[in-house]
Design an enzyme around this catalytic site. Structure first.
Site, short mmCIF file in Angstrom:
data_model
loop_
_atom_site.label_atom_id
_atom_site.label_comp_id
_atom_site.label_asym_id
_atom_site.label_seq_id
_atom_site.Cartn_x
_atom_site.Cartn_y
_atom_site.Cartn_z
N SER A 1 0.75 -1.32 0.06
CA SER A 1 -0.05 0.15 -0.03
C SER A 1 0.82 1.23 -0.09
O SER A 1 1.81 1.43 -1.19
CB SER A 1 -0.91 -0.02 1.36
N HIS B 1 -7.62 -6.16 0.18
CA HIS B 1 -6.17 -5.28 0.27
C HIS B 1 -5.48 -5.56 1.62
O HIS B 1 -5.88 -5.60 2.82
CB HIS B 1 -6.57 -3.70 0.73
C1 GTR Z 1 -5.31 4.52 1.98
C2 GTR Z 1 -4.68 5.22 0.90
C3 GTR Z 1 -4.20 4.41 -0.07
C4 GTR Z 1 -3.28 3.27 0.31
C5 GTR Z 1 -3.63 2.73 1.72
C6 GTR Z 1 -2.69 2.25 2.64
O1 GTR Z 1 -6.04 5.13 3.01
O2 GTR Z 1 -5.93 5.89 0.25
O3 GTR Z 1 -3.54 5.24 -1.13
O4 GTR Z 1 -2.05 3.67 0.44
O5 GTR Z 1 -4.31 3.78 2.73
O6 GTR Z 1 -1.41 2.53 2.91
O7 GTR Z 1 -2.96 1.16 3.62
#
Ligand code: GTR
Length: 417
Positions: A249, A394
């Protein structure tokens, strides 16, 4: 009923027959492959900058032209318009072994906990210490290849005592695969918060008011990854030219930028990196994170210039396929998760596809000419590039790590081991 009564014999025979059936190999047809759903957004036209045409409109055709002209230009464009520039302030760094255990993980690994201390020349400002945890496999015939994680989750995920274990950093499994496993916490370098340019490494190295192209927090974390690599390069147990950087991420965005800025990383693994990571910025879908949204939520991640592109993404002189291209001819691995529409799996895949012309200059095929994504849960190990879309949400899981290790085995010529 006695054991030898006809009924009991019938029950025994029936049970044996059932047990025999149950151990037969399944004869049912294989599950049909599942693919990421097509989305209409691809119909919305966007034009990507051509990797092989310079800003001045000159077409390049050789690897030397890429290395000498276009690559420096693209790197500069990302510094100027997206991630920002590392300040020129001189600094000193030292490596201290804080703790060493040659019999960690029941003797499978040597643990080294390193303190990487950064001080500004002249002694100004508060020093920054990056704590690097490193497990090195004891069963090895030479220096070990390594995976270095940029940990953007809480430090429990990279616990060097191994009292707490997490799939986010499956150190035992990595050691069993023959990889050294290194990790540092991104917050050691710079805090993940707005208006933090006086803190962490920013506070130590920035001078005066940050310029519009001054480094953001992702660039600071990437710089921190390189300082950890500085140490790994000095450790004789580590194969200097076989260090992978991996992040998830925001850590995945950071891993890509670290790999772009620091050619010593032999492999870059960007897990669910999304907007500002592997996902194409010009590609728009209803579900994905867009440039104005990320700039509003995380203004500190990028430089100030990046904000001027909110709503005018088509005017960016780069897109994220060029970030992938900056890693060529080194290896790149991009992962997505099927349900992670916020990170735009197809946009992450297409960045790798559109970086191919640069890989080709070096005689590598990357993912090939195919624009169709591989089926869910079927990693595509290409030539210099790898892509995998995992079932689920995710996250960075053991399934992801396993696929990265499989690809790394190919890249580092470890297939027969
Ligand atoms: C989210 C963000 C993403 C991603 C994520 C993370 O809120 O919108 O771009 O980076 O966090 O790092 O878990």
């Amino acid at each position: 009923m006695t054991a030898d009564s006809p009924f009991a014999r019938f029950v025994l025979v029936a049970c044996a027959a059932f047990a025999a059936l149950a151990t037969q190999p399944a004869t049912t047809a294989a599950e049909p492959k599942r693919f990421f759903r097509a989305d209409a957004s691809d119909a919305a036209p966007y034009t990507l900058p051509d990797p092989l045409v310079s800003q001045a409109g000159r077409k390049l055709t050789t690897a030397a032209e890429w290395n000498n002209t276009r690559r420096p230009e693209v790197l500069e464009l990302f510094r100027a318009h997206v991630y920002g520039r590392v300040p020129a302030t001189a600094y000193r760094q030292s490596f201290t072994v804080v703790h060493e255990d040659p019999r960690a993980m029941n003797g499978a690994a040597t643990l080294k906990q390193m303190a990487i201390k950064i001080e500004a020349d002249g002694g100004n400002g508060k020093p920054v210490t990056i704590n690097l945890s490193l497990f090195i496999p004891n069963a090895r015939s030479g220096p070990a290849p390594a995976f270095q994680l940029i940990c953007n989750r809480s430090i429990e995920n990279i616990d060097p005592t191994r009292e707490r274990k997490s799939e986010f950093w499956p150190a035992e499994e990595g050691i069993a695969r023959g990889y050294a496993m290194a990790a540092f916490f991104n917050g050691d370098v710079a805090p993940d918060k707005k208006d933090s340019h006086h803190e962490g490494i920013h506070g130590l190295l920035n001078r005066g008011t940050p310029a519009p192209d001054a480094w953001g927090t992702l660039a600071a974390w990437a710089w921190g990854a390189s300082r950890c690599l500085d140490y790994l390069q000095t450790d004789p147990a580590i194969a200097k030219d076989q260090v992978a950087v991996i992040g998830h991420s925001r850590g995945g965005k950071t891993a890509l930028w670290a790999g772009a800025e620091d050619p010593r990383f032999a492999l870059v693994c960007a897990n669910d990196s999304g907007c500002g990571g592997a996902a194409l910025t010009r590609r728009k879908t209803k579900e994905k994170e867009t440039l104005p949204v990320i700039n509003r939520a995380f203004p500190h991640w990028f430089n100030a210039n990046f904000k001027t592109y909110n709503g005018r993404e088509a005017e960016l002189p780069i897109d994220q396929h060029l970030l992938v291209a900056l890693i060529a001819p080194r290896a790149v691995a991009v992962h997505s998760a099927e349900q992670d529409l916020w990170a735009d799996p197809r946009g992450e895949f297409l960045s790798v596809v559109h970086a191919r012309p640069v890989y080709q200059l070096f005689g590598k095929h990357a993912l090939g000419a195919v624009r169709d994504m591989p089926a869910i849960d079927e990693p595509r190990h290409g030539d210099g590039a790898h892509y995998y879309i995992r079932d689920g949400k995710h996250n960075l899981t053991l399934i992801d790590w396993t696929s990265y290790w499989d690809f790394a085995d190919r890249v580092f010529g470890r297939m027969s081991k």
